[in-house]
Design a protein around this motif. Structure first.
Motif, mmCIF file in Angstrom:
data_model
loop_
_atom_site.group_PDB
_atom_site.id
_atom_site.type_symbol
_atom_site.label_atom_id
_atom_site.label_comp_id
_atom_site.label_asym_id
_atom_site.label_seq_id
_atom_site.Cartn_x
_atom_site.Cartn_y
_atom_site.Cartn_z
ATOM 1 N N GLU A 188 60.381 -109.904 74.076
ATOM 2 C CA GLU A 188 60.002 -111.251 74.500
ATOM 3 C C GLU A 188 61.054 -111.751 75.476
ATOM 4 O O GLU A 188 62.215 -111.333 75.433
ATOM 5 N N SER A 242 62.058 -116.392 70.584
ATOM 6 C CA SER A 242 61.351 -115.184 70.167
ATOM 7 C C SER A 242 60.726 -115.353 68.782
ATOM 8 O O SER A 242 61.302 -115.994 67.897
ATOM 9 N N THR A 243 59.581 -114.762 68.614
ATOM 10 C CA THR A 243 58.787 -114.932 67.396
ATOM 11 C C THR A 243 59.576 -114.645 66.125
ATOM 12 O O THR A 243 59.453 -115.363 65.131
ATOM 13 N N ASN A 260 62.924 -114.550 65.880
ATOM 14 C CA ASN A 260 64.306 -115.021 65.966
ATOM 15 C C ASN A 260 64.445 -116.540 65.958
ATOM 16 O O ASN A 260 65.510 -117.057 65.618
ATOM 17 N N ARG A 296 65.338 -106.227 73.313
ATOM 18 C CA ARG A 296 66.038 -107.501 73.087
ATOM 19 C C ARG A 296 67.488 -107.470 73.591
ATOM 20 O O ARG A 296 67.945 -108.455 74.178
ATOM 21 N N TRP A 337 55.744 -110.078 75.428
ATOM 22 C CA TRP A 337 55.407 -111.499 75.257
ATOM 23 C C TRP A 337 56.252 -112.372 76.188
ATOM 24 O O TRP A 337 57.456 -112.178 76.320
ATOM 25 N N ASN A 381 57.203 -116.416 77.331
ATOM 26 C CA ASN A 381 57.229 -117.853 77.035
ATOM 27 C C ASN A 381 57.659 -118.700 78.228
ATOM 28 O O ASN A 381 57.329 -119.874 78.314
#
Length: 650
Positions: free
Chosen positions: A303, A309-310, A312, A328, A379, A381
């Protein structure tokens, strides 16, 4: 949209002297909105935006005109993306560059050998002389108590012109004695010996790879508005949407966990326990990529926003890398280059946009393994999460990325999914019906490889049938299992724990399906639709106060949370007709503004005559304004809590 203030619902005195003037202003405003609305559609060449049959002649939608889904149990209205409520907020934002100069370093890869280069033409064109460059390897800090949030940076090694790099990300630092400084982070997807051995052991026959590309917080309608070039490209290339795809819970984590594990929120917390301080619990979580890995698939996950992050954000993260390629550390290193925030997210990390870093990784991974079974989850954002119009900056970039995937042959043997978790959850558009609907209906598109139609004609026909059926993230989970089973008949598909009756998108979804049968919480269900209703003032106030009392009940354990008072009632809307009600029940949607200023949306079940105000809460309570800053003093109650400003944030 109806707005009721505390004063207006408690005082019967009229404002007759201003009514004519107010009506005139409304008429003029409506005319301006309509003109703007038509011009936007014309400019974007989207006058016939919902022209699915023109691009997919084999798909004959049977839904009644004006609806995305139409059955006795579910009727989802088909709003125009440029409807007057939405168009007043629409604006095309300019692409923001992260540097005015061409990148000084870049990576090439030939025969699985990656090489880091200095771009000599950039040095000469900018008269940078006597530049000295070195690179450091980036690894996870396994000695840390939070290895998912810490990295190690090795000693910087000098290089000139170019140098071979391996699977670890590298941090490049170039300087001269005249104050010139350049830093960047690079990574290349190289096939290691361990990965070669894994591929060699795979027994999967003619496997279909899966590439999942997510853009956070983008509804189906906002996808059409803000990414029109991408939208038109998908439609013209035969990508197939699922028009009735409805989120099952509030934010990213539960919706992605439904896709990746089939769990509902309670089971996700019970089994995976992501909020615990005990490191390693997430590593035992049965995420779907573990199933793929066991069957010889090469897996990847990343991400772009390290803090959001989903696994984290308010969570511990992973003790060990969850996938074969876990990028990451690369993202953490990129954040250390310096962040340029746009719309309050990390849009630039160093000289590159965070979103383009993810697209480059997805391209490198999928091209590298286009002839081998793989599953990638990428992903983004940082150009969509916070603001409605942010995605407009990246429209051409996303389209170009997808074009590259097709040109490189990735789509020939991969099921590619471009999707979101939900629509925008904050902002003024959420005060309107279009905002309510969009928040609950994320966009989702599938690209199926040409051979899929020939190899699996029945499954392809089922998918076409499901275009206008009610679907959910739990069905997505079942689909990921189904894809794995196509290549390995020994793989046993298991029902989703969160929705035991949910099905793969490649199995026919029931025509007459309710939100409950699809695992979708009633509060987030779009099947019922709502119409504005003018309630007696005492009932309006009673409903609003009921919502506030429910909030207070939930935050009573957190003493630092302020208590709310009602400021305004923005919306009261009732579900369409009594067909969806049982036991003399109906549903009332309430949207309120409070003191201190916060905006809350709730769905109430009303038993009997609505005038008697016999309310109960249907599901959760949504917060529709930005709450991260004023909810700092609590973790689990962040969306409901308003922390005192006079206290110092720790």
């Amino acid at each position: 949209m109806k707005e009721v203030s505390v004063e207006s619902v408690t005082s019967p005195q009229g404002q007759s002297r201003t009514k004519k003037f107010f009506i005139l202003i409304l008429v003029i405003g409506a005319a301006v909105i309509i003109i703007t609305y038509d011009s936007h559609k014309e400019d974007l060449n989207l006058g016939g935006y919902h022209s699915l049959s023109s691009y997919h002649p084999e798909i004959q939608r049977k839904t009644q005109k004006g609806f995305l889904v139409y059955s006795p149990k579910c009727k989802i209205v088909d709003l125009d993306p440029f409807n007057p409520e939405a168009i007043q907020f629409h604006k095309v934002e300019d692409y923001v560059t992260c540097t005015n100069e061409e990148l000084l370093t870049y990576v090439t890869k030939n025969d699985n050998v990656a090489r880091l280069h200095i771009n000599m033409s950039v040095l000469s064109s900018h008269s940078h002389k006597n530049v000295h460059c070195c690179y450091s390897n980036i690894t996870r800090n396994l000695e840390s108590q939070a290895p998912d949030d810490k990295i190690k940076i090795s000693q910087c090694q000098d290089f000139t012109d170019s140098v071979i790099i391996h699977e670890q990300p590298v941090l490049v630092n170039c300087t001269n004695n005249k104050g010139f400084t350049y830093k960047n982070v690079h990574v290349a997807v190289s096939i290691t010996k361990a990965i070669k051995d894994k591929i060699g052991r795979s027994k999967t026959k003619r496997p279909l790879s899966v590439l999942m590309i997510g853009i956070d917080s983008v509804s189906r309608l906002n996808f059409i508005r803000t990414l029109p070039s991408t939208y038109m490209y998908l439609e013209s290339q035969g990508w197939i949407p699922l028009l009735g795809y409805n989120k099952m819970a509030d934010n990213t984590f539960p919706n992605l966990m439904a896709i990746l594990t089939g769990f509902d929120p309670d089971m996700s917390n019970q089994v995976c326990n992501p909020d615990t301080t005990s490191l390693g619990k997430l590593d035992t979580c049965p995420l779907i990529w573990h199933n793929y890995s066991k069957h010889g698939y090469v897996t990847a996950y990343v991400e772009d926003e390290a803090d959001l992050s989903t696994f984290n954000y308010l969570k511990t993260g992973f003790k060990s890398p969850p996938t074969d390629y876990y990028f990451r550390p690369y993202i953490l290193a990129a954040h250390k280059l310096g962040i340029t925030r746009v719309d309050k997210v990390s849009y630039c990390t160093g000289p590159e946009t965070s979103g383009e870093r993810i697209m480059n990784l997805a391209k490198d991974f999928s091209v590298t393994f286009k002839d081998y079974p793989s599953l990638g989850f990428f992903w983004m954002n940082t150009f969509s999460h916070n603001e409605l119009n942010s995605p407009t900056r990246m429209d051409r970039k996303v389209k170009a990325f997808l074009e590259t995937l097709a040109k490189e042959g990735v789509a020939d043997n991969s099921i590619i999914v471009l999707f979101s978790d939900h629509g925008i959850r904050y902002g003024k558009i959420r005060l309107y019906n279009t905002g309510w609907l969009e928040e609950r209906l994320p966009f989702i598109y599938f690209s199926l490889p040409p051979r899929f139609k020939n190899d699996y004609p029945r499954l392809f026909n089922n998918f076409k049938t499901n275009v206008d059926r009610l679907t959910s993230p739990y069905d997505f989970y079942m689909t990921l299992q189904h894809i794995l089973a196509l290549g390995d008949k020994a793989f046993e598909r298991k029902p989703s724990v969160g929705c035991p009756t949910c099905r793969s998108f490649f199995d026919e979804i029931p025509y007459n399906r309710s939100c409950e049968e699809a695992g979708i919480s009633l509060h987030f269900c779009t099947c019922y639709g709502y119409s504005e209703i003018k309630l007696p003032k005492n009932v309006t106030l009673s409903a609003a106060q009921f919502v506030i009392d429910e909030i207070h009940h939930r935050i009573k354990s957190e003493k630092r949370c302020l208590r709310y008072k009602l400021s305004k009632v923005w919306r009261t809307a009732v579900s369409h007709s009594g067909l969806y009600s049982s036991n003399n029940e109906s549903y009332l949607l309430v949207l309120i503004q409070t003191i201190p200023e916060a905006f809350f949306e709730a769905t109430l079940t009303v038993t009997g005559d609505i005038a008697y105000g016999n309310f109960s809460l249907a599901g959760t309570i949504s917060r529709t304004d930005f709450y991260n800053e004023n909810g700092w003093c609590t973790k689990k109650l962040k969306s409901l809590c308003y922390c005192p400003k006079q206290w110092t944030k720790p």
